[in-house]
Design a protein around this motif. Structure first.
Motif, PDB file in Angstrom:
ATOM      1  N   SER A   1       6.532  -7.786   8.430  1.00 20.77           N
ATOM      2  CA  SER A   1       5.899  -8.967   8.205  1.00 20.77           C
ATOM      3  C   SER A   1       4.241  -9.041   8.037  1.00 20.77           C
ATOM      4  CB  SER A   1       6.266 -10.412   9.222  1.00 20.77           C
ATOM      5  OG  SER A   1       5.978  -9.893  10.444  1.00 20.77           O
ATOM      6  N   LEU A   2       4.214  -7.992   9.351  1.00 21.14           N
ATOM      7  CA  LEU A   2       2.698  -8.085   9.629  1.00 21.14           C
ATOM      8  C   LEU A   2       2.051  -6.853   8.366  1.00 21.14           C
ATOM      9  CD1 LEU A   2       1.715  -7.119  13.540  1.00 21.14           C
ATOM     10  CD2 LEU A   2       1.732  -8.914  11.892  1.00 21.14           C
ATOM     11  N   LEU A   3       2.765  -5.680   8.437  1.00 16.50           N
ATOM     12  CA  LEU A   3       2.125  -4.932   7.071  1.00 16.50           C
ATOM     13  C   LEU A   3       2.010  -5.310   5.587  1.00 16.50           C
ATOM     14  CD1 LEU A   3       1.596  -2.030   6.326  1.00 16.50           C
ATOM     15  CD2 LEU A   3       4.428  -1.464   6.436  1.00 16.50           C
ATOM     16  N   GLU A   4       3.057  -6.904   5.307  1.00 21.34           N
ATOM     17  CA  GLU A   4       3.125  -6.940   3.993  1.00 21.34           C
ATOM     18  C   GLU A   4       1.967  -8.123   3.553  1.00 21.34           C
ATOM     19  OE1 GLU A   4       6.132  -9.185   1.570  1.00 21.34           O
ATOM     20  OE2 GLU A   4       6.281  -9.840   3.832  1.00 21.34           O
ATOM     21  N   GLU A   5       1.475  -8.660   5.067  1.00 21.47           N
ATOM     22  CA  GLU A   5       0.209  -9.247   5.563  1.00 21.47           C
ATOM     23  C   GLU A   5      -1.175  -8.589   5.427  1.00 21.47           C
ATOM     24  OE1 GLU A   5       1.051 -11.911   8.579  1.00 21.47           O
ATOM     25  OE2 GLU A   5       2.469 -12.448   7.558  1.00 21.47           O
ATOM     26  N   GLY A   6      -0.552  -7.575   5.732  1.00 21.79           N
ATOM     27  CA  GLY A   6      -2.300  -6.740   5.830  1.00 21.79           C
ATOM     28  C   GLY A   6      -2.977  -6.712   6.563  1.00 21.79           C
ATOM     29  N   LYS A   7      -2.193  -7.113   7.965  1.00 20.35           N
ATOM     30  CA  LYS A   7      -2.428  -7.442   9.135  1.00 20.35           C
ATOM     31  C   LYS A   7      -2.382  -5.992   9.366  1.00 20.35           C
ATOM     32  CE  LYS A   7      -1.735 -12.441   9.503  1.00 20.35           C
ATOM     33  NZ  LYS A   7      -0.929 -13.291  10.445  1.00 20.35           N
ATOM     34  N   ILE A   8      -1.530  -4.489   9.835  1.00 21.14           N
ATOM     35  CA  ILE A   8      -2.165  -3.422  10.180  1.00 21.14           C
ATOM     36  C   ILE A   8      -1.156  -2.591   8.623  1.00 21.14           C
ATOM     37  CG2 ILE A   8      -0.796  -4.219  12.415  1.00 21.14           C
ATOM     38  CD1 ILE A   8       2.241  -3.359  11.333  1.00 21.14           C
ATOM     39  N   ASN A   9      -1.844  -1.231   8.983  1.00 25.72           N
ATOM     40  CA  ASN A   9      -2.304  -0.648   8.142  1.00 25.72           C
ATOM     41  C   ASN A   9      -1.775   1.164   8.877  1.00 25.72           C
ATOM     42  OD1 ASN A   9      -2.474   0.345   5.689  1.00 25.72           O
ATOM     43  ND2 ASN A   9      -4.937   1.192   5.998  1.00 25.72           N
ATOM     44  N   PRO A  10      -0.825   1.268   8.902  1.00 26.07           N
ATOM     45  CA  PRO A  10      -0.399   2.431   9.388  1.00 26.07           C
ATOM     46  C   PRO A  10      -1.371   3.855   8.819  1.00 26.07           C
ATOM     47  CG  PRO A  10       1.398   1.940   8.968  1.00 26.07           C
ATOM     48  CD  PRO A  10       0.618   0.841   8.593  1.00 26.07           C
TER      49      PRO A  10
ATOM     50  N   ALA B   1       6.382   2.150   0.668  1.00 25.11           N
ATOM     51  CA  ALA B   1       7.923   2.676   1.798  1.00 25.11           C
ATOM     52  C   ALA B   1       7.188   3.790   2.390  1.00 25.11           C
ATOM     53  CB  ALA B   1       8.366   3.307   0.121  1.00 25.11           C
ATOM     54  N   VAL B   2       6.383   4.033   2.562  1.00 24.63           N
ATOM     55  CA  VAL B   2       5.549   5.287   3.043  1.00 24.63           C
ATOM     56  C   VAL B   2       4.599   4.864   4.301  1.00 24.63           C
ATOM     57  CG1 VAL B   2       3.278   6.900   3.545  1.00 24.63           C
ATOM     58  CG2 VAL B   2       4.800   6.759   1.194  1.00 24.63           C
ATOM     59  N   LYS B   3       4.495   3.613   3.974  1.00 23.22           N
ATOM     60  CA  LYS B   3       3.506   2.886   5.405  1.00 23.22           C
ATOM     61  C   LYS B   3       4.629   2.257   6.331  1.00 23.22           C
ATOM     62  CE  LYS B   3      -1.022   2.975   3.835  1.00 23.22           C
ATOM     63  NZ  LYS B   3      -2.334   3.440   5.100  1.00 23.22           N
ATOM     64  N   ALA B   4       5.551   1.751   5.932  1.00 22.16           N
ATOM     65  CA  ALA B   4       6.420   0.761   6.289  1.00 22.16           C
ATOM     66  C   ALA B   4       7.565   1.994   7.346  1.00 22.16           C
ATOM     67  CB  ALA B   4       7.545   0.365   5.452  1.00 22.16           C
TER      68      ALA B   4
END
Length: 336
Positions: A295-304, A117-120
């Motif tokens: 979806s990019l976050l879930e796949e680990g392609k972005i990391n805020p 949730a924090v990253k999202a």
């Protein structure tokens, strides 16, 4: 059950942040009640509290744009969501700082169940803003040169990460202490306090910038436009200089002039971006972009980049960190 809600109020003097507790109400027809896991803090929250945004809300009001949470109860005629669904919620500047929020279906986008949730929550405002400016407005191409002002902030780091994915050549202004943040995304940092970015870029990239992203406003707009290449595009999306000085009327006048301008004196395209306005015009884009970025976050392609996680009741401290430029990336309020 009680709802904890942060409000901006006034006790005979300056506007202050307060916390109230109130009974939960039943959601109205077509409304969804969401139990908040994380909500974001934005510079615009501070500007609204200080009355520095044109048409700032009159106290008391609850700040907040972005929320990640769990559907807690449904009003009549809600068809798309079920109790227990994880969702992203976007408000037009008021409503997010609360343990429970109420939203209509068009303010909500489904989120992956197991996403952090924090990253999202960083995706909803910061990454959608960055993505839309890069790909919906500027339509960047691989290899293009971009300048990002405020590169160590929430939107700035989102622009850096998405710009790296798009294989752009990047330059970012930031204080010297935050240069390592800019560098870690492969961008060249520029010390805005001790260097003139116009002069630096004239030496480093004499061809000019293909896109400039400027949330500063005022004179910075004009100076940013001087760095543009022949086919460069300028995107203004904020006016943070008003936090240090200035009057809301200055921002309103500059934005009005920028909106009318459309091109610089040299013929470069000029755009004015506001996430709330574009969401109103193209809700389909907003929903599509939130889903894509989650979806990019879930796949680990972005990391805020998350600067601080602070309890909801301590929202005043969170705004102070942001207002004094003591944060890098996103400041998040979490609900106990």
């Amino acid at each position: 059950m009680l709802n904890i809600r942060v409000i901006v109020t006034r006790y005979g003097g300056p506007q202050v942040i307060d916390v109230i507790e109130e009974p939960l109400r039943k959601p109205e027809k077509g409304e969804i009640r969401v139990k908040v896991q994380a909500t974001g803090v934005a510079l615009a929250d501070i500007m609204r509290r200080e009355g520095k945004i044109p048409m700032s809300p009159i106290p008391p009001f609850t700040p907040g744009y972005d929320v990640i949470g769990i559907v807690d109860e449904l009003g009549e005629d809600v068809q798309k969501y079920s109790v227990g669904d994880k969702v992203a919620v976007f408000f037009n500047g008021t409503g997010g700082y609360a343990a429970y929020v109420y939203a209509k279906e068009d303010e909500i986008v489904a989120a992956p169940a197991h996403i952090d949730a924090v990253k999202a929550v960083a995706v909803i405002l910061n990454y959608v803003t960055a993505y839309q400016m890069l790909h919906r407005i500027a339509k960047v191409s691989e290899g293009e040169r971009i300048l990002i002002h405020g590169a160590s902030g929430g939107v700035g780091t989102a622009l850096l990460e998405l710009g790296k994915l798009a294989k752009l050549e990047m330059y970012g202004t930031a204080s010297l202490a935050k240069h390592h943040i800019v560098s870690q995304y492969g961008a060249m940092p520029i010390d805005y306090r001790n260097e003139d970015f116009v002069d630096v870029l004239r030496l480093r990239a004499p061809e000019g910038m293909d896109v400039v992203f400027d949330p500063i406003g005022g004179r910075n707009y004009e100076r940013s436009m001087k760095t543009l290449s022949k086919n460069g595009r300028f995107i203004g999306y904020g006016y943070t200089s008003i936090l240090q000085q200035g009057d809301p009327e200055d921002w309103a006048k500059d934005w009005e002039n920028l909106a009318k301008k459309q091109t610089t004196e040299k013929g470069n395209s000029v755009y004015l971006y506001a996430i709330s306005s574009l969401k109103k015009e193209r809700l389909d884009w907003f929903q599509e972009d939130v889903r894509f970025l989650l979806s990019l976050l879930e796949e680990g392609k972005i990391n805020p980049l998350i600067s601080h996680c602070i309890p909801l009741r301590e929202a005043a401290q969170a705004q102070e960190l942001l207002g004094k430029s003591l944060s890098v990336g996103k400041v998040v309020l979490i609900c106990e």
